[in-house]
Design a protein around this motif. Structure first.
Motif, mmCIF file in Angstrom:
data_model
loop_
_atom_site.group_PDB
_atom_site.id
_atom_site.type_symbol
_atom_site.label_atom_id
_atom_site.label_comp_id
_atom_site.label_asym_id
_atom_site.label_seq_id
_atom_site.Cartn_x
_atom_site.Cartn_y
_atom_site.Cartn_z
ATOM 1 N N HIS A 145 14.605 -1.636 1.997
ATOM 2 C CA HIS A 145 13.350 -2.899 1.657
ATOM 3 C C HIS A 145 12.101 -2.605 0.338
ATOM 4 C CE1 HIS A 145 15.638 -3.700 4.997
ATOM 5 N NE2 HIS A 145 15.693 -5.367 4.518
ATOM 6 N N LEU A 146 12.235 -1.000 -0.284
ATOM 7 C CA LEU A 146 11.264 -1.359 -0.773
ATOM 8 C C LEU A 146 10.948 -1.262 -1.974
ATOM 9 C CD1 LEU A 146 8.588 1.228 -0.877
ATOM 10 C CD2 LEU A 146 9.995 2.813 -1.921
ATOM 11 N N GLU A 147 11.529 -2.363 -2.545
ATOM 12 C CA GLU A 147 11.775 -2.584 -4.198
ATOM 13 C C GLU A 147 11.567 -4.418 -3.909
ATOM 14 O OE1 GLU A 147 15.701 -2.335 -6.073
ATOM 15 O OE2 GLU A 147 14.761 -0.455 -6.253
ATOM 16 N N SER A 148 11.527 -4.653 -2.567
ATOM 17 C CA SER A 148 11.120 -6.272 -2.569
ATOM 18 C C SER A 148 9.936 -6.474 -2.153
ATOM 19 C CB SER A 148 11.766 -7.044 -1.000
ATOM 20 O OG SER A 148 11.707 -6.207 -0.097
ATOM 21 N N VAL A 149 8.860 -5.345 -2.378
ATOM 22 C CA VAL A 149 7.215 -5.321 -1.741
ATOM 23 C C VAL A 149 6.612 -5.345 -3.010
ATOM 24 C CG1 VAL A 149 7.114 -2.538 -1.328
ATOM 25 C CG2 VAL A 149 5.375 -4.918 -0.094
ATOM 26 N N LEU A 150 5.578 -5.872 -2.332
ATOM 27 C CA LEU A 150 4.248 -5.735 -3.829
ATOM 28 C C LEU A 150 3.409 -5.585 -3.789
ATOM 29 C CD1 LEU A 150 4.762 -9.136 -5.207
ATOM 30 C CD2 LEU A 150 5.911 -7.373 -6.634
ATOM 31 N N TRP A 151 3.052 -3.838 -4.014
ATOM 32 C CA TRP A 151 1.699 -2.951 -3.854
ATOM 33 C C TRP A 151 1.436 -2.641 -4.590
ATOM 34 C CZ3 TRP A 151 3.126 2.510 -2.045
ATOM 35 C CH2 TRP A 151 4.406 2.468 -1.890
ATOM 36 N N PRO A 152 -0.041 -2.732 -4.569
ATOM 37 C CA PRO A 152 -0.465 -2.006 -5.724
ATOM 38 C C PRO A 152 0.051 -0.761 -5.733
ATOM 39 C CG PRO A 152 -2.370 -2.625 -5.005
ATOM 40 C CD PRO A 152 -1.416 -2.509 -3.828
ATOM 41 N N ALA A 153 -0.542 0.008 -7.761
ATOM 42 C CA ALA A 153 0.605 0.957 -8.384
ATOM 43 C C ALA A 153 0.242 3.018 -7.754
ATOM 44 C CB ALA A 153 0.754 1.156 -9.609
ATOM 45 N N ASP A 154 -1.048 2.765 -7.135
ATOM 46 C CA ASP A 154 -2.161 3.088 -6.615
ATOM 47 C C ASP A 154 -2.116 3.824 -4.748
ATOM 48 O OD1 ASP A 154 -4.184 1.337 -6.263
ATOM 49 O OD2 ASP A 154 -5.408 1.811 -7.173
ATOM 50 N N THR A 155 -1.578 3.286 -4.543
ATOM 51 C CA THR A 155 -1.432 2.663 -3.092
ATOM 52 C C THR A 155 -0.198 3.166 -2.657
ATOM 53 O OG1 THR A 155 -1.757 0.261 -3.683
ATOM 54 C CG2 THR A 155 -1.166 1.825 -1.044
ATOM 55 N N ILE A 156 -0.481 4.353 -1.367
ATOM 56 C CA ILE A 156 -0.425 5.582 -1.131
ATOM 57 C C ILE A 156 0.253 4.763 0.519
ATOM 58 C CG2 ILE A 156 0.081 7.477 0.110
ATOM 59 C CD1 ILE A 156 -2.621 7.346 -2.436
ATOM 60 N N LEU A 157 1.404 4.721 1.063
ATOM 61 C CA LEU A 157 1.724 4.477 2.314
ATOM 62 C C LEU A 157 1.463 5.300 3.718
ATOM 63 C CD1 LEU A 157 4.471 1.326 1.730
ATOM 64 C CD2 LEU A 157 2.209 1.243 2.262
ATOM 65 N N ASN A 158 0.882 5.327 4.408
ATOM 66 C CA ASN A 158 0.865 6.454 6.063
ATOM 67 C C ASN A 158 1.492 5.137 7.193
ATOM 68 O OD1 ASN A 158 -0.434 8.695 6.663
ATOM 69 N ND2 ASN A 158 -1.651 7.169 7.511
ATOM 70 N N VAL A 159 2.541 6.135 7.028
ATOM 71 C CA VAL A 159 3.239 5.704 7.944
ATOM 72 C C VAL A 159 3.192 5.846 9.369
ATOM 73 C CG1 VAL A 159 5.759 5.186 8.562
ATOM 74 C CG2 VAL A 159 5.496 4.753 6.434
ATOM 75 N N ASN A 160 2.791 6.093 10.481
ATOM 76 C CA ASN A 160 3.145 6.968 11.818
ATOM 77 C C ASN A 160 4.267 6.049 12.873
ATOM 78 O OD1 ASN A 160 0.669 8.788 12.100
ATOM 79 N ND2 ASN A 160 -0.262 7.011 10.927
ATOM 80 N N VAL A 161 4.531 6.662 13.460
ATOM 81 C CA VAL A 161 5.757 6.025 13.966
ATOM 82 C C VAL A 161 5.805 6.500 15.703
ATOM 83 C CG1 VAL A 161 8.511 6.222 14.891
ATOM 84 C CG2 VAL A 161 7.844 6.496 12.291
ATOM 85 N N PRO A 162 5.666 6.242 16.638
ATOM 86 C CA PRO A 162 5.080 5.824 18.096
ATOM 87 C C PRO A 162 6.736 6.745 18.426
ATOM 88 C CG PRO A 162 5.063 3.876 17.743
ATOM 89 C CD PRO A 162 5.957 3.953 16.374
ATOM 90 N N SER A 163 6.837 7.910 19.189
ATOM 91 C CA SER A 163 7.283 8.980 19.456
ATOM 92 C C SER A 163 8.910 7.657 20.982
ATOM 93 C CB SER A 163 7.656 10.035 19.963
ATOM 94 O OG SER A 163 8.651 11.265 20.189
ATOM 95 N N ILE A 164 9.168 6.871 20.725
ATOM 96 C CA ILE A 164 10.347 6.047 21.534
ATOM 97 C C ILE A 164 10.630 5.592 20.699
ATOM 98 C CG2 ILE A 164 7.740 5.251 22.932
ATOM 99 C CD1 ILE A 164 8.347 2.332 20.916
ATOM 100 N N PRO A 165 11.978 5.635 21.749
ATOM 101 C CA PRO A 165 13.269 5.242 21.236
ATOM 102 C C PRO A 165 12.896 3.713 20.245
ATOM 103 C CG PRO A 165 13.696 5.363 23.252
ATOM 104 C CD PRO A 165 12.350 5.704 23.436
ATOM 105 N N TRP A 166 14.239 3.910 19.438
ATOM 106 C CA TRP A 166 13.787 2.254 18.305
ATOM 107 C C TRP A 166 14.042 1.133 18.865
ATOM 108 C CZ3 TRP A 166 13.553 1.412 13.713
ATOM 109 C CH2 TRP A 166 14.382 0.063 12.353
ATOM 110 N N ALA A 167 14.943 1.597 19.689
ATOM 111 C CA ALA A 167 15.232 -0.068 20.119
ATOM 112 C C ALA A 167 13.509 -0.559 21.170
ATOM 113 C CB ALA A 167 16.538 -0.140 21.735
#
Length: 251
Positions: A145-167
């Protein structure tokens, strides 16, 4: 899509290689990563020593440098064709709040963004049971879904994921950086010859961890996605600073 994949845990880290295997059916993946664990390297570049590149297989390279070295070299001389995206991770452990100042994982993504490419850093929160499969699915959903988001060109996305099952995830949350308490004191010890040595203390626990922060999101079982920028200027302070500077003698 052509993706440059890197990290700060080293080229043989599980998170990096699991992510590469997950992405390869849909993308051309190039790995350029440190030859060993370089956690905490931040944005450091190696300037006084040569960098050596070792080819470990098709489109897999290790470098005797920092995560920032890896991305910088990849985009300024190593690769014959630029990738479309830089992903740094999956890091073994979170990068929340103040962690981003020290993190080689985040720094590698920053270098990619600094050199003109979209960049994402991905970290899996500490837990006895590492749920890499959840982080892999998070990356897949974000990329789909990356192409559908409008975010400034100088932005880094910092993603943190909990260590739990996807569900069990409670969705994705847009967050700001929280803040940690002061780090634990350095640990003093002695080497075998009786000389003092020191170990850096553990990072402090969360201090600013209220709703809206990255700490709060992962504690609630949600994926934290924080937009970062490289500009460290404190813009609201400029007018007061300018007024004060005008009062200083300058003859």
């Amino acid at each position: 899509m052509r993706i440059l994949l890197t990290n700060d845990d080293g080229w043989n880290a599980p998170g990096l290689n699991l992510l590469a295997a997950s992405l390869r059916p849909q993308a051309e993946v190039i790995i350029v990563a440190p030859d060993r664990n370089r956690s905490g390297a931040s944005n450091s570049l190696t300037l006084n020593d040569p960098l050596r590149v070792e080819s470990l297989g098709p489109l897999v390279y290790s470098i005797n440098g920092t995560p920032t070295d890896c991305v910088h070299l990849a985009l300024t001389g190593l690769l014959d064709r630029e990738p479309d995206l830089v992903i740094s991770g999956i890091n073994d452990g979170s990068n929340l709040g103040d962690d981003v100042l020290y993190s080689g994982t985040v720094a590698a993504a920053m270098e990619g963004r600094f050199l003109g490419l979209p960049a994402i850093s991905v970290s899996l929160v500490d837990a006895p049971d590492r749920r890499y499969e959840t982080a892999l699915e998070v990356v897949r959903v974000i990329l789909d879904h990356l192409e559908s988001v409008l975010w400034p060109a100088d932005t880094i996305l910092n993603v943190n994921v909990p260590s739990i099952p996807w569900a069990q995830l409670h969705g994705f949350r847009a967050t700001r950086l929280g803040h940690r308490h002061r780090a634990s004191p350095a640990i003093r010890a002695q080497d075998p010859r009786g000389r003092p040595i020191y170990w850096v203390g553990r990072a402090g626990p969360a201090a600013d961890a209220g709703e809206g922060t990255d700490f709060h999101a992962v504690a609630s079982g949600a994926v934290s996605v924080t937009p970062l920028e490289i500009d460290l200027t404190r813009h609201p302070a400029l007018p007061a600073l300018a007024q004060w500077l005008d009062t200083l003698p300058h003859d």
